[in-house]
Write a protein that holds these residues in place. Structure first.
Motif, PDB file in Angstrom:
ATOM      1  N   MET A  38     -70.163  77.907 -35.512  1.00 31.40           N
ATOM      2  CA  MET A  38     -69.864  77.985 -36.913  1.00 31.40           C
ATOM      3  C   MET A  38     -68.678  77.080 -37.221  1.00 31.40           C
ATOM      4  N   ALA A  39     -68.721  76.437 -38.383  1.00 36.38           N
ATOM      5  CA  ALA A  39     -67.692  75.494 -38.771  1.00 36.38           C
ATOM      6  C   ALA A  39     -66.671  76.152 -39.697  1.00 36.38           C
ATOM      7  N   THR A  40     -65.425  75.707 -39.582  1.00 40.55           N
ATOM      8  CA  THR A  40     -64.390  76.064 -40.531  1.00 40.55           C
ATOM      9  C   THR A  40     -63.978  74.763 -41.216  1.00 40.55           C
ATOM     10  N   VAL A  41     -63.132  74.830 -42.220  1.00 38.20           N
ATOM     11  CA  VAL A  41     -62.718  73.623 -42.922  1.00 38.20           C
ATOM     12  C   VAL A  41     -61.269  73.328 -42.563  1.00 38.20           C
ATOM     13  N   GLU A  42     -60.958  72.043 -42.343  1.00 35.39           N
ATOM     14  CA  GLU A  42     -59.586  71.642 -42.084  1.00 35.39           C
ATOM     15  C   GLU A  42     -59.331  70.291 -42.724  1.00 35.39           C
ATOM     16  N   GLN A  43     -58.059  69.981 -42.928  1.00 33.95           N
ATOM     17  CA  GLN A  43     -57.661  68.682 -43.451  1.00 33.95           C
ATOM     18  C   GLN A  43     -57.546  67.711 -42.287  1.00 33.95           C
ATOM     19  N   VAL A  44     -58.203  66.577 -42.387  1.00 34.67           N
ATOM     20  CA  VAL A  44     -58.099  65.559 -41.350  1.00 34.67           C
ATOM     21  C   VAL A  44     -57.937  64.197 -42.002  1.00 34.67           C
ATOM     22  N   ALA A  45     -57.438  63.248 -41.229  1.00 37.03           N
ATOM     23  CA  ALA A  45     -57.331  61.873 -41.697  1.00 37.03           C
ATOM     24  C   ALA A  45     -58.649  61.168 -41.377  1.00 37.03           C
ATOM     25  N   VAL A  46     -59.238  60.545 -42.373  1.00 36.74           N
ATOM     26  CA  VAL A  46     -60.489  59.821 -42.173  1.00 36.74           C
ATOM     27  C   VAL A  46     -60.283  58.360 -42.553  1.00 36.74           C
ATOM     28  N   PRO A  47     -60.972  57.453 -41.857  1.00 32.50           N
ATOM     29  CA  PRO A  47     -60.802  56.030 -42.165  1.00 32.50           C
ATOM     30  C   PRO A  47     -61.399  55.699 -43.531  1.00 32.50           C
ATOM     31  N   ALA A  94     -56.377  68.408 -25.169  1.00 35.05           N
ATOM     32  CA  ALA A  94     -56.923  67.059 -25.089  1.00 35.05           C
ATOM     33  C   ALA A  94     -57.310  66.535 -26.471  1.00 35.05           C
ATOM     34  N   LEU A  95     -57.734  67.413 -27.356  1.00 34.06           N
ATOM     35  CA  LEU A  95     -58.141  67.007 -28.696  1.00 34.06           C
ATOM     36  C   LEU A  95     -57.008  67.057 -29.706  1.00 34.06           C
ATOM     37  N   SER A  96     -55.952  67.777 -29.415  1.00 35.71           N
ATOM     38  CA  SER A  96     -54.878  67.980 -30.393  1.00 35.71           C
ATOM     39  C   SER A  96     -54.215  66.686 -30.819  1.00 35.71           C
ATOM     40  N   TRP A  97     -54.077  65.740 -29.924  1.00 39.56           N
ATOM     41  CA  TRP A  97     -53.459  64.469 -30.299  1.00 39.56           C
ATOM     42  C   TRP A  97     -54.239  63.816 -31.436  1.00 39.56           C
ATOM     43  N   TYR A  98     -55.542  63.868 -31.373  1.00 38.50           N
ATOM     44  CA  TYR A  98     -56.366  63.236 -32.393  1.00 38.50           C
ATOM     45  C   TYR A  98     -56.379  64.030 -33.697  1.00 38.50           C
ATOM     46  N   ARG A  99     -56.242  65.329 -33.606  1.00 38.36           N
ATOM     47  CA  ARG A  99     -56.271  66.165 -34.811  1.00 38.36           C
ATOM     48  C   ARG A  99     -54.912  66.292 -35.462  1.00 38.36           C
ATOM     49  N   ASN A 100     -53.838  65.992 -34.758  1.00 39.05           N
ATOM     50  CA  ASN A 100     -52.497  66.193 -35.278  1.00 39.05           C
ATOM     51  C   ASN A 100     -52.007  64.936 -35.977  1.00 39.05           C
ATOM     52  N   TRP A 101     -52.561  64.648 -37.132  1.00 40.75           N
ATOM     53  CA  TRP A 101     -52.216  63.432 -37.856  1.00 40.75           C
ATOM     54  C   TRP A 101     -50.756  63.396 -38.280  1.00 40.75           C
ATOM     55  N   GLN A 102     -50.085  64.560 -38.319  1.00 43.93           N
ATOM     56  CA  GLN A 102     -48.674  64.553 -38.712  1.00 43.93           C
ATOM     57  C   GLN A 102     -47.823  63.770 -37.708  1.00 43.93           C
ATOM     58  N   LEU A 103     -48.183  63.821 -36.429  1.00 44.29           N
ATOM     59  CA  LEU A 103     -47.403  63.089 -35.417  1.00 44.29           C
ATOM     60  C   LEU A 103     -47.504  61.582 -35.600  1.00 44.29           C
ATOM     61  N   THR A 104     -48.638  61.120 -36.050  1.00 38.43           N
ATOM     62  CA  THR A 104     -48.835  59.671 -36.176  1.00 38.43           C
ATOM     63  C   THR A 104     -48.603  59.169 -37.591  1.00 38.43           C
ATOM     64  N   ALA A 105     -48.295  60.064 -38.534  1.00 39.58           N
ATOM     65  CA  ALA A 105     -48.091  59.677 -39.935  1.00 39.58           C
ATOM     66  C   ALA A 105     -47.062  58.557 -40.108  1.00 39.58           C
ATOM     67  N   PRO A 106     -45.949  58.531 -39.347  1.00 41.64           N
ATOM     68  CA  PRO A 106     -44.984  57.445 -39.544  1.00 41.64           C
ATOM     69  C   PRO A 106     -45.558  56.050 -39.285  1.00 41.64           C
ATOM     70  N   TRP A 107     -46.653  55.976 -38.549  1.00 39.87           N
ATOM     71  CA  TRP A 107     -47.249  54.680 -38.222  1.00 39.87           C
ATOM     72  C   TRP A 107     -48.473  54.371 -39.079  1.00 39.87           C
ATOM     73  N   GLU A 108     -48.720  55.177 -40.097  1.00 42.21           N
ATOM     74  CA  GLU A 108     -49.875  54.925 -40.964  1.00 42.21           C
ATOM     75  C   GLU A 108     -49.774  53.525 -41.555  1.00 42.21           C
ATOM     76  N   GLY A 109     -50.843  52.786 -41.435  1.00 42.76           N
ATOM     77  CA  GLY A 109     -50.890  51.426 -41.958  1.00 42.76           C
ATOM     78  C   GLY A 109     -50.343  50.375 -41.010  1.00 42.76           C
ATOM     79  N   ALA A 110     -49.668  50.800 -39.935  1.00 37.63           N
ATOM     80  CA  ALA A 110     -49.159  49.826 -38.967  1.00 37.63           C
ATOM     81  C   ALA A 110     -50.329  49.155 -38.263  1.00 37.63           C
ATOM     82  N   GLN A 111     -50.171  47.895 -37.973  1.00 44.97           N
ATOM     83  CA  GLN A 111     -51.231  47.166 -37.293  1.00 44.97           C
ATOM     84  C   GLN A 111     -50.820  46.826 -35.870  1.00 44.97           C
ATOM     85  N   TYR A 112     -51.763  47.004 -34.980  1.00 40.08           N
ATOM     86  CA  TYR A 112     -51.594  46.635 -33.573  1.00 40.08           C
ATOM     87  C   TYR A 112     -51.841  45.141 -33.491  1.00 40.08           C
TER      88      TYR A 112
END
Length: 154
Positions: A1-10, A68-86
């Motif tokens: 069963m699915a629940t709803v959560e806020q995620v960052a999508v491209p 293992a999945l939390s890094w990908y779901r925890n967009w707050q940790l990566t928010a400071p780099w939003e828009g940064a380009q590699y």
């Protein structure tokens, strides 16, 4: 069963900032089953034994898979780099049977990598290969990495 959560999508066009969106959050098994349709092998490959599967299943049963999945779901940790380009040179290598390619948004993200990160070449996709590319296609992975490294200017 699915629940709803806020995620960052491209973004749809692969350019610009990720957007926060409510999406269903499925259990890992449901996502993998959906993503793995038409990708799972009929039998285990030579490099993967039943004992390996048993070990992984035991470890994930005891320790869980959430971390293992939390890094990908925890967009707050990566928010400071939003828009940064590699900008370093890079090559994305994957297999066309990799379950990750079936995850939501990957069909848009992988082709957009050179736009999002100018140093990364278009994806190099190994036909018939799954997620464990180095184990499944060691010679081809080594060849593509050597070719990539040889293309770099010193």
């Amino acid at each position: 069963m699915a629940t709803v959560e806020q995620v960052a999508v491209p973004p749809q066009d692969g350019v610009g900032a990720y957007q926060q969106q409510e999406v269903p959050h499925f259990r890992c098994r449901e996502v993998v089953e959906q993503a793995g349709k038409d990708r799972a092998p009929e039998e285990l490959p030579s490099w993967l034994a039943e004992a390996d599967i048993d070990t992984l299943a035991t470890e994930f049963t005891e320790a869980g898979f959430t971390s293992a999945l939390s890094w990908y779901r925890n967009w707050q940790l990566t928010a400071p780099w939003e828009g940064a380009q590699y900008r370093m040179p890079g090559r994305y290598v994957t297999g066309d049977r990799d379950l990750v390619n079936g995850f939501p948004g990957m069909d848009q993200l992988i082709p957009a990598l050179p736009t999002l990160h100018p140093g990364i070449e278009p994806a190099h996709i190994l036909p018939g290969c799954g997620h464990c590319i180095a184990e499944e296609y060691a010679d081809q992975v080594n060849a593509t990495l050597l070719e990539f490294l040889g293309s770099l200017k010193s």
